[in-house]
Scaffold this motif. Structure first.
Motif, PDB file in Angstrom:
ATOM      1  N   ASN A   7      22.875   7.437  33.235  1.00  4.82           N
ATOM      2  CA  ASN A   7      22.701   6.097  32.979  1.00  4.82           C
ATOM      3  C   ASN A   7      21.223   5.660  33.844  1.00  4.82           C
ATOM      4  O   ASN A   7      20.158   5.229  32.936  1.00  4.82           O
ATOM      5  CB  ASN A   7      23.543   4.749  32.703  1.00  4.82           C
ATOM      6  CG  ASN A   7      22.892   3.720  32.665  1.00  4.82           C
ATOM      7  OD1 ASN A   7      23.062   3.493  31.610  1.00  4.82           O
ATOM      8  ND2 ASN A   7      22.896   2.191  33.782  1.00  4.82           N
ATOM      9  N   GLU A  10      18.614   7.584  32.389  1.00  7.40           N
ATOM     10  CA  GLU A  10      18.112   7.168  31.567  1.00  7.40           C
ATOM     11  C   GLU A  10      18.295   8.626  30.148  1.00  7.40           C
ATOM     12  O   GLU A  10      17.325   8.819  30.039  1.00  7.40           O
ATOM     13  CB  GLU A  10      17.546   6.387  31.176  1.00  7.40           C
ATOM     14  CG  GLU A  10      17.275   4.987  31.282  1.00  7.40           C
ATOM     15  CD  GLU A  10      16.071   4.107  30.935  1.00  7.40           C
ATOM     16  OE1 GLU A  10      15.113   4.613  29.865  1.00  7.40           O
ATOM     17  OE2 GLU A  10      15.632   3.054  31.445  1.00  7.40           O
ATOM     18  N   ILE A  11      19.494   9.713  30.402  1.00  6.78           N
ATOM     19  CA  ILE A  11      19.749  10.482  29.905  1.00  6.78           C
ATOM     20  C   ILE A  11      19.165  10.924  28.107  1.00  6.78           C
ATOM     21  O   ILE A  11      18.641  11.766  27.121  1.00  6.78           O
ATOM     22  CB  ILE A  11      20.792  11.358  29.940  1.00  6.78           C
ATOM     23  CG1 ILE A  11      20.702  12.839  30.240  1.00  6.78           C
ATOM     24  CG2 ILE A  11      22.150  10.563  28.864  1.00  6.78           C
ATOM     25  CD1 ILE A  11      19.934  13.305  31.488  1.00  6.78           C
ATOM     26  N   LYS A  12      19.726   9.293  27.362  1.00  2.00           N
ATOM     27  CA  LYS A  12      19.226   9.747  26.048  1.00  2.00           C
ATOM     28  C   LYS A  12      17.753   9.707  25.909  1.00  2.00           C
ATOM     29  O   LYS A  12      17.474   9.514  24.779  1.00  2.00           O
ATOM     30  CB  LYS A  12      19.922   8.277  25.400  1.00  2.00           C
ATOM     31  CG  LYS A  12      21.440   7.800  25.797  1.00  2.00           C
ATOM     32  CD  LYS A  12      21.807   6.828  25.226  1.00  2.00           C
ATOM     33  CE  LYS A  12      23.438   7.282  25.174  1.00  2.00           C
ATOM     34  NZ  LYS A  12      23.891   5.500  24.349  1.00  2.00           N
ATOM     35  N   THR A  13      16.980   9.014  27.022  1.00  2.20           N
ATOM     36  CA  THR A  13      15.362   8.944  26.187  1.00  2.20           C
ATOM     37  C   THR A  13      14.821  10.608  26.749  1.00  2.20           C
ATOM     38  O   THR A  13      14.083  10.571  26.172  1.00  2.20           O
ATOM     39  CB  THR A  13      14.808   8.213  27.333  1.00  2.20           C
ATOM     40  OG1 THR A  13      14.382   8.608  28.551  1.00  2.20           O
ATOM     41  CG2 THR A  13      15.496   6.689  27.212  1.00  2.20           C
ATOM     42  N   LYS A  14      15.588  11.126  27.247  1.00  2.00           N
ATOM     43  CA  LYS A  14      15.276  12.308  27.130  1.00  2.00           C
ATOM     44  C   LYS A  14      14.646  13.946  26.271  1.00  2.00           C
ATOM     45  O   LYS A  14      13.813  14.841  25.798  1.00  2.00           O
ATOM     46  CB  LYS A  14      15.830  13.433  28.311  1.00  2.00           C
ATOM     47  CG  LYS A  14      16.381  13.513  29.293  1.00  2.00           C
ATOM     48  CD  LYS A  14      15.189  12.247  30.149  1.00  2.00           C
ATOM     49  CE  LYS A  14      14.998  11.212  30.808  1.00  2.00           C
ATOM     50  NZ  LYS A  14      13.715  10.253  31.534  1.00  2.00           N
ATOM     51  N   ILE A  15      14.874  12.825  24.413  1.00  4.08           N
ATOM     52  CA  ILE A  15      14.710  14.207  23.993  1.00  4.08           C
ATOM     53  C   ILE A  15      12.719  13.959  23.479  1.00  4.08           C
ATOM     54  O   ILE A  15      12.570  14.757  22.736  1.00  4.08           O
ATOM     55  CB  ILE A  15      14.235  13.029  22.032  1.00  4.08           C
ATOM     56  CG1 ILE A  15      14.905  11.499  22.704  1.00  4.08           C
ATOM     57  CG2 ILE A  15      16.185  13.095  22.394  1.00  4.08           C
ATOM     58  CD1 ILE A  15      14.332  10.763  21.003  1.00  4.08           C
ATOM     59  N   ILE A 280      12.035   5.395  18.123  1.00  2.07           N
ATOM     60  CA  ILE A 280      13.908   6.749  17.552  1.00  2.07           C
ATOM     61  C   ILE A 280      13.663   7.758  16.954  1.00  2.07           C
ATOM     62  O   ILE A 280      14.092   8.803  16.987  1.00  2.07           O
ATOM     63  CB  ILE A 280      14.948   6.171  19.167  1.00  2.07           C
ATOM     64  CG1 ILE A 280      14.313   4.786  20.546  1.00  2.07           C
ATOM     65  CG2 ILE A 280      15.443   6.872  19.522  1.00  2.07           C
ATOM     66  CD1 ILE A 280      13.520   5.779  20.878  1.00  2.07           C
ATOM     67  N   LYS A 281      14.475   6.620  15.976  1.00  2.00           N
ATOM     68  CA  LYS A 281      14.789   7.069  14.811  1.00  2.00           C
ATOM     69  C   LYS A 281      13.532   8.145  13.772  1.00  2.00           C
ATOM     70  O   LYS A 281      14.080   9.658  13.410  1.00  2.00           O
ATOM     71  CB  LYS A 281      15.189   6.388  13.903  1.00  2.00           C
ATOM     72  CG  LYS A 281      17.090   5.574  14.126  1.00  2.00           C
ATOM     73  CD  LYS A 281      16.957   4.133  12.677  1.00  2.00           C
ATOM     74  CE  LYS A 281      18.647   3.995  13.340  1.00  2.00           C
ATOM     75  NZ  LYS A 281      19.140   2.693  12.620  1.00  2.00           N
TER      76      LYS A 281
END
Length: 301
Positions: A7, A10-15, A280-281
């Motif tokens: 968290n 912000e691992i989700k933003t590493k796309i 993001i989508k």
């Protein structure tokens, strides 16, 4: 512990870094270029860890004003930053040692700008430059370095240094190909930042953070948001026409329908909780489809 760390960075933003890496790997597969897996894996590890480091720095500094919880005590949070920065720097230096001075120089610029994004007397994030820097550094330099360390030496450029002269030889056509390949990750990454800044415009002004939407105005910023997506589709068509991508990549144009629906939603309302997610989508739709189709093109042709 692991959950708090993920968290914090912000691992989700590493796309953004991961997909820029994947589209380049798909392109290398399509042009049947042998991959140097040692250099590639070292680069990916350095890139990914440094991406987490910059996010942690951003959260650490912002938490001073927004009182957001970091999940750790501040000393621990700072120590995590130092550890990740040390690891990514060591990997980057090792990559430069195994390759050449070009990787060292470009890597140094990436590290400097990543740190200065939120750190220093005049952070990039508080200027109308965030979209440009995030787009170029994630969308252009990641593909460039990955291609540079895998393509035959001299394919993109040659740089020789001595005490008396500097010689730089640029290969124009291959470099133009890199730029064209980078337009999808550049534009879609910049749009994530742009959408975030549009949604936060009023709040940013109160903390004297004057981003690009402040100077453009919200209406023009939203039109820019849409225009960057259209540029991506024009780029895909151009690359297919020029023979840089397989014709199967034209199937990615189908994604324009859901992407346009998301653009329409964002036009109606610019809200961090409700509509920021469309950026993001759209990123996943565009980058996922084009990366997959380039890979399929490599299998078919």
């Amino acid at each position: 512990m692991i959950g708090r760390f993920l968290n914090y960075v912000e691992i989700k933003t590493k796309i953004t870094s991961t997909f820029a890496f994947l589209i380049t790997m798909a392109f290398l597969f399509y042009i049947e270029n042998t991959v140097n897996w040692l250099l590639t894996l070292i680069f990916f590890a350095s890139m990914f860890i440094f991406d987490m480091t910059t996010t942690a720095i951003n959260n650490y500094i912002d938490s001073k004003t927004n009182h957001q919880s970091l999940g750790f005590q501040r000393k621990t949070a700072l120590a995590i930053i130092y550890v990740m920065l040390g690891i990514s720097t060591a990997l980057g230096l090792y990559l430069a040692y195994l390759s050449d001075v070009v990787v060292l120089l470009i890597g140094a610029v990436c590290f400097m700008c990543g740190i200065l994004y939120t750190f220093g007397p005049l952070p990039i994030s508080r200027q109308p430059l965030g979209e440009i820097f995030s787009g170029l550094f994630y969308g252009l330099l990641i593909p460039f370095i990955l291609l540079y360390i895998n393509l035959p030496k001299g394919t993109l450029l040659n740089l020789s240094l001595s005490f008396t002269e500097i010689n730089l030889h640029l290969s124009i056509v291959p470099l133009i190909t890199v730029v064209l390949l980078s337009i999808p990750p550049v534009c879609t990454t910049a749009n994530i930042m742009l959408a975030n800044n549009i949604c936060d415009l009023e709040r940013d002004i109160t903390v004297k953070r004057f981003t690009l939407p402040y100077y453009l105005g919200k209406r023009k910023a939203v039109y820019l948001f849409a225009g960057l997506y259209y540029l991506v589709y024009l780029d895909i068509i151009l690359m297919v026409v020029l023979g840089k991508l397989p014709w199967v990549c034209l199937l990615s144009l189908i994604s324009v329908y859901p992407v346009q629906k998301n653009i329409n939603l964002f036009f109606k309302e610019q809200d961090k909780a409700k509509t920021f997610i469309v950026s993001i989508k759209n990123y996943v739709l565009i980058m996922g489809s084009i990366s997959l189709l380039i890979f399929i093109g490599g299998l078919l042709f």
